[in-house]
Design an enzyme around this catalytic site. Structure first.
Site, PDB file in Angstrom:
ATOM      1  N   SER A 154       0.796  -1.227   0.000  1.00  0.00           N
ATOM      2  CA  SER A 154       0.000   0.000   0.000  1.00  0.00           C
ATOM      3  C   SER A 154       0.828   1.277   0.000  1.00  0.00           C
ATOM      4  O   SER A 154       0.327   2.328  -0.362  1.00  0.00           O
ATOM      5  CB  SER A 154      -0.943  -0.005   1.197  1.00  0.00           C
ATOM      6  OG  SER A 154      -0.205  -0.127   2.392  1.00  0.00           O
ATOM      7  N   HIS A 190      -5.703  -4.112  -1.421  1.00  0.00           N
ATOM      8  CA  HIS A 190      -5.625  -3.035  -2.420  1.00  0.00           C
ATOM      9  C   HIS A 190      -5.764  -3.563  -3.855  1.00  0.00           C
ATOM     10  O   HIS A 190      -5.669  -2.786  -4.804  1.00  0.00           O
ATOM     11  CB  HIS A 190      -4.310  -2.260  -2.288  1.00  0.00           C
ATOM     12  CG  HIS A 190      -4.305  -1.283  -1.152  1.00  0.00           C
ATOM     13  ND1 HIS A 190      -4.812  -0.017  -1.259  1.00  0.00           N
ATOM     14  CD2 HIS A 190      -3.887  -1.420   0.127  1.00  0.00           C
ATOM     15  CE1 HIS A 190      -4.683   0.610  -0.097  1.00  0.00           C
ATOM     16  NE2 HIS A 190      -4.120  -0.226   0.757  1.00  0.00           N
ATOM     17  N   LYS A 229     -12.275  -0.772   0.774  1.00  0.00           N
ATOM     18  CA  LYS A 229     -11.506   0.039  -0.179  1.00  0.00           C
ATOM     19  C   LYS A 229     -12.300   0.148  -1.486  1.00  0.00           C
ATOM     20  O   LYS A 229     -13.266   0.899  -1.521  1.00  0.00           O
ATOM     21  CB  LYS A 229     -10.108  -0.546  -0.325  1.00  0.00           C
ATOM     22  CG  LYS A 229      -9.331  -0.343   0.992  1.00  0.00           C
ATOM     23  CD  LYS A 229      -7.936  -0.866   1.016  1.00  0.00           C
ATOM     24  CE  LYS A 229      -7.270  -0.450   2.320  1.00  0.00           C
ATOM     25  NZ  LYS A 229      -6.555  -1.529   2.989  1.00  0.00           N
TER      26      LYS A 229
HETATM   27  C1  LIG Z   1      -6.438  -1.784   4.456  1.00  0.00           C
HETATM   28  C2  LIG Z   1      -5.809  -3.100   4.638  1.00  0.00           C
HETATM   29  C3  LIG Z   1      -6.327  -4.014   5.563  1.00  0.00           C
HETATM   30  C4  LIG Z   1      -7.430  -3.647   6.513  1.00  0.00           C
HETATM   31  O1  LIG Z   1      -8.688  -3.610   5.887  1.00  0.00           O
HETATM   32  P1  LIG Z   1      -9.923  -3.025   6.714  1.00  0.00           P
HETATM   33  O2  LIG Z   1     -11.094  -3.612   6.046  1.00  0.00           O
HETATM   34  O3  LIG Z   1      -9.848  -1.547   6.612  1.00  0.00           O
HETATM   35  O4  LIG Z   1      -9.765  -3.505   8.110  1.00  0.00           O
HETATM   36  C5  LIG Z   1      -5.754  -5.259   5.636  1.00  0.00           C
HETATM   37  N1  LIG Z   1      -4.707  -5.607   4.858  1.00  0.00           N
HETATM   38  C6  LIG Z   1      -4.174  -4.745   3.966  1.00  0.00           C
HETATM   39  C7  LIG Z   1      -3.037  -5.187   3.109  1.00  0.00           C
HETATM   40  C8  LIG Z   1      -4.703  -3.464   3.831  1.00  0.00           C
HETATM   41  O5  LIG Z   1      -4.165  -2.620   2.958  1.00  0.00           O
END
Ligand SMILES: *Cc1c(COP(=O)(O)O)cnc(C)c1O
Length: 392
Positions: free
Chosen positions: A181, A209, A240
């Protein structure tokens, strides 16, 4: 001295080092533009890749589900909290991703905390990419397994670690982010898959992502590389690109069955609400109907990155719509972000420890919600601030 004085000291330390999080407040729905601390600003910060967080179809689905099912889940999934909408969403997600089964969680973070400890325990070993997300790291720690980090996206390092250590443990698990990310680079999953197969080791990818971004119509990293059936567990999020809330675990039916029996956030924490679940179902409908939003996202990302390069910015190694603008020192990145905000552009600076010392940056998150005009306005602001601060 009171027993909590140390906390204030720690907070003061963060402030003096420029590492204190000043959290801004949003007064508008998510979209290309936000009202941030009372000021309208172009939004380059959200993970709302497809603009679904305020999409009329998702909002309507959430309202209808609330009218029909109420607001609270009432109990954990395993007692009285599994509703028809959860079952339907899990069936649809499995179909969308081309896997045997899927299970939803309250969040992607919880999906990792649930999944890793049901796959490995104290007698086992985990091979984990050095730059994996915090929720993977926490899931690994909770499992009690030995954690061995391999160099970022380095399959040779992974295999060396496996050859040295796997024999000393009962079972092994390889775990990696799909898309990283902070840099926007993609894990070399085909090569990791080969290593996993060769050594007969479980493979899990966290595609938070990549879900809704990579692959045909946003089907994720496994689809992107054509690795269907070869990755044991895919974790993802619906917070996301899907624009809502909730975690996903997708893969073999037996793994999902095991998670229903033993996944602690599934057993001991209440589930996604009816409104969230129905909105996610509407997101799946949209993604299955058309690749238009995903195509727009990639066209926007390609345009923005090419123009930033033309302006002379270093956008790192990104292969995805995540666009890091490399600036070096944290103080410069923070100043750049403040100047952008004054120019009406909301883009956060990211420094140590989220990224290594000396690798501070502004991270621009491109969305299908941005129009060409929006992107041009953002580019103009970057050009002006970049010149003013002597970056380009
Ligand atoms: C954003 C993210 C998460 C967490 O996701 P949420 O649904 O916001 O808890 C987990 N793993 C990765 C790689 C992320 O980028």
């Amino acid at each position: 001295m009171s027993k909590i004085d140390w906390i204030q000291n720690e907070i003061d330390n963060l402030k003096s080092q420029g590492l204190y999080n000043n959290i801004r407040t949003i007064d508008s729905p998510q979209g290309a533009w936000l009202t941030v601390d009372g000021k309208k600003a172009l939004n380059f910060c959200s993970n709302n890749y497809l603009g679904l967080a305020n999409h009329p179809a998702l909002v309507a689905a959430a309202k209808k589900a609330t009218d029909e099912m109420g607001v609270g889940p009432g109990a954990v999934r395993s007692i009285a909290g599994t509703i028809n909408l959860h079952v339907e969403l899990e069936r649809r997600l499995a179909q969308f991703k081309g896997v045997e089964a899927a299970l939803t969680f309250q969040s992607g973070f919880n999906a990792n905390l649930a999944t890793i400890p049901v796959l490995v325990g104290k007698e086992d070993v985990i091979f984990s990419d050095r730059l994996n997300h915090a929720s993977i790291i926490d899931g690994c720690r909770l499992s009690g397994a030995k954690i061995i980090a391999y160099e970022h996206n380095d399959v040779k390092s992974l295999e060396e670690q496996i050859q040295t250590h796997a024999k000393n443990y009962r079972r092994a698990l390889i775990v990696t982010d799909g898309v990283f990310s902070m840099d926007g680079d993609i894990a070399p999953l085909p090569a990791i898959c080969e290593v996993a197969q060769k050594h007969n080791i479980l493979l899990m990818v966290d595609d938070a992502h990549g879900e809704g971004v990579l692959g045909k119509g946003g089907r994720g990293i496994v689809d992107h590389f054509g690795l269907h059936g070869k990755v044991d567990v895919e974790v993802g999020t619906m917070s996301k690109a899907f624009g809502v809330m909730g975690g996903i675990v997708a893969g073999k039916a037996v793994v999902v069955e095991w998670l229903r029996q033993r996944g602690r956030p599934f057993l001991f924490s209440s589930a996604m609400t009816a409104a969230d679940t129905a909105a996610c179902l509407a997101a799946v409908d949209l993604l299955e109907d058309s690749t238009q939003l995903v195509d727009k996202l990639w066209a926007n990302a390609k345009y923005f990155k090419a123009e930033m390069k033309r302006l002379g910015f270093d956008t790192g190694v990104s292969e995805t719509p995540i666009t890091p603008v490399m600036l070096g020192e944290a103080a410069l990145a923070q100043q750049f972000s403040r100047e952008l905000f004054d120019a009406g552009v909301f883009a956060m600076s990211i420094g140590y420890p989220t990224v290594p010392q000396g690798k501070a940056r502004i991270r621009v998150m491109i969305s299908a919600a941005h129009s060409q005009d929006d992107l041009n306005q953002g580019l103009e602001a970057f050009a002006n601030v970049g010149k003013k601060l002597g970056v380009v």
